[in-house]
Design a protein around this motif. Structure first.
Motif, PDB file in Angstrom:
ATOM      1  N   ILE A 132      41.094  35.330  62.401  1.00  0.00           N
ATOM      2  CA  ILE A 132      40.609  34.339  63.353  1.00  0.00           C
ATOM      3  C   ILE A 132      40.898  34.837  64.754  1.00  0.00           C
ATOM      4  O   ILE A 132      41.884  35.546  64.982  1.00  0.00           O
ATOM      5  CB  ILE A 132      41.251  32.952  63.119  1.00  0.00           C
ATOM      6  N   VAL A 133      40.048  34.492  65.688  1.00  0.00           N
ATOM      7  CA  VAL A 133      40.211  34.980  67.062  1.00  0.00           C
ATOM      8  C   VAL A 133      40.460  33.839  68.041  1.00  0.00           C
ATOM      9  O   VAL A 133      40.858  34.081  69.183  1.00  0.00           O
ATOM     10  CB  VAL A 133      38.966  35.783  67.516  1.00  0.00           C
ATOM     11  N   GLU A 134      40.232  32.599  67.607  1.00  0.00           N
ATOM     12  CA  GLU A 134      40.432  31.464  68.488  1.00  0.00           C
ATOM     13  C   GLU A 134      41.345  30.428  67.837  1.00  0.00           C
ATOM     14  O   GLU A 134      41.302  30.233  66.622  1.00  0.00           O
ATOM     15  CB  GLU A 134      39.094  30.794  68.841  1.00  0.00           C
ATOM     16  N   TYR A 135      42.148  29.779  68.666  1.00  0.00           N
ATOM     17  CA  TYR A 135      43.004  28.704  68.186  1.00  0.00           C
ATOM     18  C   TYR A 135      42.145  27.537  67.711  1.00  0.00           C
ATOM     19  O   TYR A 135      41.138  27.196  68.330  1.00  0.00           O
ATOM     20  CB  TYR A 135      43.937  28.235  69.305  1.00  0.00           C
ATOM     21  N   SER A 136      42.542  26.922  66.601  1.00  0.00           N
ATOM     22  CA  SER A 136      41.771  25.817  66.026  1.00  0.00           C
ATOM     23  C   SER A 136      42.680  24.649  65.672  1.00  0.00           C
ATOM     24  O   SER A 136      43.607  24.797  64.876  1.00  0.00           O
ATOM     25  CB  SER A 136      41.021  26.291  64.774  1.00  0.00           C
ATOM     26  N   GLU A 137      42.406  23.492  66.279  1.00  0.00           N
ATOM     27  CA  GLU A 137      43.152  22.286  65.943  1.00  0.00           C
ATOM     28  C   GLU A 137      42.957  21.932  64.470  1.00  0.00           C
ATOM     29  O   GLU A 137      43.884  21.472  63.800  1.00  0.00           O
ATOM     30  CB  GLU A 137      42.668  21.115  66.814  1.00  0.00           C
ATOM     31  N   VAL A 138      41.760  22.161  63.970  1.00  0.00           N
ATOM     32  CA  VAL A 138      41.435  21.839  62.575  1.00  0.00           C
ATOM     33  C   VAL A 138      42.286  22.664  61.624  1.00  0.00           C
ATOM     34  O   VAL A 138      42.852  22.142  60.651  1.00  0.00           O
ATOM     35  CB  VAL A 138      39.944  22.067  62.295  1.00  0.00           C
ATOM     36  N   LEU A 139      42.410  23.967  61.911  1.00  0.00           N
ATOM     37  CA  LEU A 139      43.204  24.838  61.038  1.00  0.00           C
ATOM     38  C   LEU A 139      44.679  24.461  61.074  1.00  0.00           C
ATOM     39  O   LEU A 139      45.365  24.497  60.048  1.00  0.00           O
ATOM     40  CB  LEU A 139      43.039  26.304  61.448  1.00  0.00           C
ATOM     41  N   VAL A 140      45.176  24.103  62.250  1.00  0.00           N
ATOM     42  CA  VAL A 140      46.579  23.708  62.364  1.00  0.00           C
ATOM     43  C   VAL A 140      46.844  22.476  61.511  1.00  0.00           C
ATOM     44  O   VAL A 140      47.819  22.410  60.759  1.00  0.00           O
ATOM     45  CB  VAL A 140      46.959  23.437  63.836  1.00  0.00           C
ATOM     46  N   ARG A 141      45.973  21.476  61.606  1.00  0.00           N
ATOM     47  CA  ARG A 141      46.142  20.262  60.802  1.00  0.00           C
ATOM     48  C   ARG A 141      46.043  20.573  59.319  1.00  0.00           C
ATOM     49  O   ARG A 141      46.736  19.971  58.494  1.00  0.00           O
ATOM     50  CB  ARG A 141      45.088  19.226  61.178  1.00  0.00           C
ATOM     51  N   ARG A 142      45.196  21.508  58.974  1.00  0.00           N
ATOM     52  CA  ARG A 142      44.958  21.823  57.569  1.00  0.00           C
ATOM     53  C   ARG A 142      46.065  22.662  56.952  1.00  0.00           C
ATOM     54  O   ARG A 142      46.445  22.458  55.792  1.00  0.00           O
ATOM     55  CB  ARG A 142      43.626  22.578  57.437  1.00  0.00           C
ATOM     56  N   LEU A 143      46.624  23.606  57.729  1.00  0.00           N
ATOM     57  CA  LEU A 143      47.507  24.612  57.141  1.00  0.00           C
ATOM     58  C   LEU A 143      48.987  24.488  57.499  1.00  0.00           C
ATOM     59  O   LEU A 143      49.845  24.894  56.714  1.00  0.00           O
ATOM     60  CB  LEU A 143      47.038  26.017  57.555  1.00  0.00           C
ATOM     61  N   ILE A 144      49.298  23.958  58.676  1.00  0.00           N
ATOM     62  CA  ILE A 144      50.666  24.089  59.196  1.00  0.00           C
ATOM     63  C   ILE A 144      51.459  22.790  59.081  1.00  0.00           C
ATOM     64  O   ILE A 144      50.988  21.720  59.446  1.00  0.00           O
ATOM     65  CB  ILE A 144      50.639  24.588  60.649  1.00  0.00           C
ATOM     66  N   GLU A 145      52.674  22.934  58.585  1.00  0.00           N
ATOM     67  CA  GLU A 145      53.586  21.805  58.386  1.00  0.00           C
ATOM     68  C   GLU A 145      54.498  21.580  59.594  1.00  0.00           C
ATOM     69  O   GLU A 145      54.726  20.453  60.014  1.00  0.00           O
ATOM     70  CB  GLU A 145      54.451  22.068  57.150  1.00  0.00           C
ATOM     71  N   LYS A 146      54.997  22.697  60.156  1.00  0.00           N
ATOM     72  CA  LYS A 146      55.994  22.573  61.216  1.00  0.00           C
ATOM     73  C   LYS A 146      56.042  23.852  62.043  1.00  0.00           C
ATOM     74  O   LYS A 146      55.834  24.949  61.525  1.00  0.00           O
ATOM     75  CB  LYS A 146      57.372  22.310  60.583  1.00  0.00           C
ATOM     76  N   VAL A 147      56.316  23.683  63.339  1.00  0.00           N
ATOM     77  CA  VAL A 147      56.478  24.820  64.253  1.00  0.00           C
ATOM     78  C   VAL A 147      57.815  24.644  64.967  1.00  0.00           C
ATOM     79  O   VAL A 147      58.047  23.619  65.610  1.00  0.00           O
ATOM     80  CB  VAL A 147      55.339  24.880  65.290  1.00  0.00           C
ATOM     81  N   THR A 148      58.697  25.634  64.832  1.00  0.00           N
ATOM     82  CA  THR A 148      60.015  25.552  65.468  1.00  0.00           C
ATOM     83  C   THR A 148      60.125  26.626  66.541  1.00  0.00           C
ATOM     84  O   THR A 148      59.947  27.814  66.252  1.00  0.00           O
ATOM     85  CB  THR A 148      61.145  25.733  64.436  1.00  0.00           C
ATOM     86  N   ILE A 149      60.401  26.207  67.759  1.00  0.00           N
ATOM     87  CA  ILE A 149      60.451  27.135  68.888  1.00  0.00           C
ATOM     88  C   ILE A 149      61.896  27.503  69.218  1.00  0.00           C
ATOM     89  O   ILE A 149      62.715  26.631  69.533  1.00  0.00           O
ATOM     90  CB  ILE A 149      59.769  26.526  70.122  1.00  0.00           C
ATOM     91  N   PHE A 150      62.185  28.798  69.117  1.00  0.00           N
ATOM     92  CA  PHE A 150      63.492  29.331  69.480  1.00  0.00           C
ATOM     93  C   PHE A 150      63.353  30.136  70.774  1.00  0.00           C
ATOM     94  O   PHE A 150      62.249  30.290  71.311  1.00  0.00           O
ATOM     95  CB  PHE A 150      64.047  30.213  68.362  1.00  0.00           C
ATOM     96  N   GLU A 151      64.451  30.669  71.258  1.00  0.00           N
ATOM     97  CA  GLU A 151      64.444  31.403  72.517  1.00  0.00           C
ATOM     98  C   GLU A 151      63.603  32.679  72.431  1.00  0.00           C
ATOM     99  O   GLU A 151      62.851  33.010  73.349  1.00  0.00           O
ATOM    100  CB  GLU A 151      65.876  31.764  72.928  1.00  0.00           C
ATOM    101  N   LYS A 152      63.707  33.386  71.302  1.00  0.00           N
ATOM    102  CA  LYS A 152      63.034  34.676  71.197  1.00  0.00           C
ATOM    103  C   LYS A 152      61.921  34.725  70.157  1.00  0.00           C
ATOM    104  O   LYS A 152      61.250  35.745  70.025  1.00  0.00           O
ATOM    105  CB  LYS A 152      64.065  35.768  70.897  1.00  0.00           C
ATOM    106  N   ASN A 153      61.748  33.662  69.400  1.00  0.00           N
ATOM    107  CA  ASN A 153      60.675  33.664  68.407  1.00  0.00           C
ATOM    108  C   ASN A 153      60.241  32.251  68.044  1.00  0.00           C
ATOM    109  O   ASN A 153      60.880  31.273  68.465  1.00  0.00           O
ATOM    110  CB  ASN A 153      61.088  34.445  67.145  1.00  0.00           C
ATOM    111  N   ILE A 154      59.183  32.175  67.297  1.00  0.00           N
ATOM    112  CA  ILE A 154      58.660  30.902  66.797  1.00  0.00           C
ATOM    113  C   ILE A 154      58.520  31.022  65.284  1.00  0.00           C
ATOM    114  O   ILE A 154      57.989  32.013  64.782  1.00  0.00           O
ATOM    115  CB  ILE A 154      57.294  30.569  67.414  1.00  0.00           C
ATOM    116  N   VAL A 155      58.999  30.017  64.562  1.00  0.00           N
ATOM    117  CA  VAL A 155      58.876  29.997  63.110  1.00  0.00           C
ATOM    118  C   VAL A 155      57.801  28.977  62.737  1.00  0.00           C
ATOM    119  O   VAL A 155      57.899  27.803  63.090  1.00  0.00           O
ATOM    120  CB  VAL A 155      60.208  29.632  62.428  1.00  0.00           C
ATOM    121  N   ILE A 156      56.767  29.472  62.041  1.00  0.00           N
ATOM    122  CA  ILE A 156      55.664  28.607  61.614  1.00  0.00           C
ATOM    123  C   ILE A 156      55.788  28.374  60.121  1.00  0.00           C
ATOM    124  O   ILE A 156      55.735  29.322  59.329  1.00  0.00           O
ATOM    125  CB  ILE A 156      54.295  29.232  61.956  1.00  0.00           C
ATOM    126  N   ASP A 157      55.994  27.122  59.736  1.00  0.00           N
ATOM    127  CA  ASP A 157      56.084  26.748  58.323  1.00  0.00           C
ATOM    128  C   ASP A 157      54.739  26.204  57.873  1.00  0.00           C
ATOM    129  O   ASP A 157      54.255  25.196  58.395  1.00  0.00           O
ATOM    130  CB  ASP A 157      57.156  25.671  58.108  1.00  0.00           C
TER     131      ASP A 157
END
Length: 205
Positions: free
Chosen positions: A169-194
């Motif tokens: 995919i080349v563009e961010y999609s609100e639809v895909l986020v709602r469909r696939l992603i449970e949680k996003v945790t933002i740390f100082e040096k990285n992001i964990v996508i569950d």
């Protein structure tokens, strides 16, 4: 509108309510900075109630890019990712639970037939009633676990269909986020996508 006791905000944006701070655990909020663009900031820092939070502020475009990178990573290592999904499916198979549910139904049927033959207050009635209540509680617990596993399997199947049907995919999609992603945790040096399928991807910043 935001409930004063809640950390969940408007559902207009897919990342609202699922993006959290890796430093203090509070939810992240979307904030527009005049002349500087849109950012996501920890609620603790926005409200200025908890000054000890060191959660980083991240520009929305950088957050979106991290989401795109995480999703594409599942597509680049397709075979390994599909194997991981398959392992996750095996971990939620409910054959044993289904068998146990059948056993509980049989036991309940027998005990309920037996208690009907006893007069209320008769010898053994109270003990039998207690057994029935205990079995009903266990049956409810098993049923809930089966429902939870079935829901997880559906999420894994949806992720598998997505991985098999896309290259990148080349563009961010609100639809895909709602469909696939449970949680996003933002740390100082990285992001964990569950992902909802039980898989996590770490993206360095």
């Amino acid at each position: 509108m935001k409930n004063k006791q809640s950390q969940c905000f408007s559902g207009k944006y897919a990342l609202s309510g699922i993006t959290v701070c890796g430093d203090c655990g509070n939810a992240y909020r979307r904030v527009h900075w005049k002349n500087r663009g849109t950012v996501w900031r920890c609620k603790s820092r926005v409200d200025k109630r908890e000054h000890n939070c060191n959660g980083r502020t991240i520009y929305e475009k950088d957050l979106h890019e991290a989401i795109i990178k995480a999703i594409n990573e599942t597509l680049v290592v397709r075979d390994a990712f599909l194997q991981q999904l398959n392992d996750n499916i095996n971990s939620v198979m409910t054959d044993g639970l289904t068998d146990r549910l059948g056993e509980l139904d049989c036991q309940l049927k027998e005990l309920e037939a037996e208690i009907i033959s006893l007069a209320v207050g008769g010898q053994g009635y109270d003990e039998l009633a207690s057994k029935i209540l205990a079995l009903r509680d266990e049956r409810d617990a098993v049923s809930k676990e089966i429902a939870t596993d079935a829901n997880m399997k559906q999420r894994i199947d949806e992720m598998e269909d997505f991985v098999k049907g896309h290259d990148a995919i080349v563009e961010y999609s609100e639809v895909l986020v709602r469909r696939l992603i449970e949680k996003v945790t933002i740390f100082e040096k990285n992001i964990v996508i569950d992902f909802k399928s039980g898989v996590s991807v770490t993206v360095d910043l």
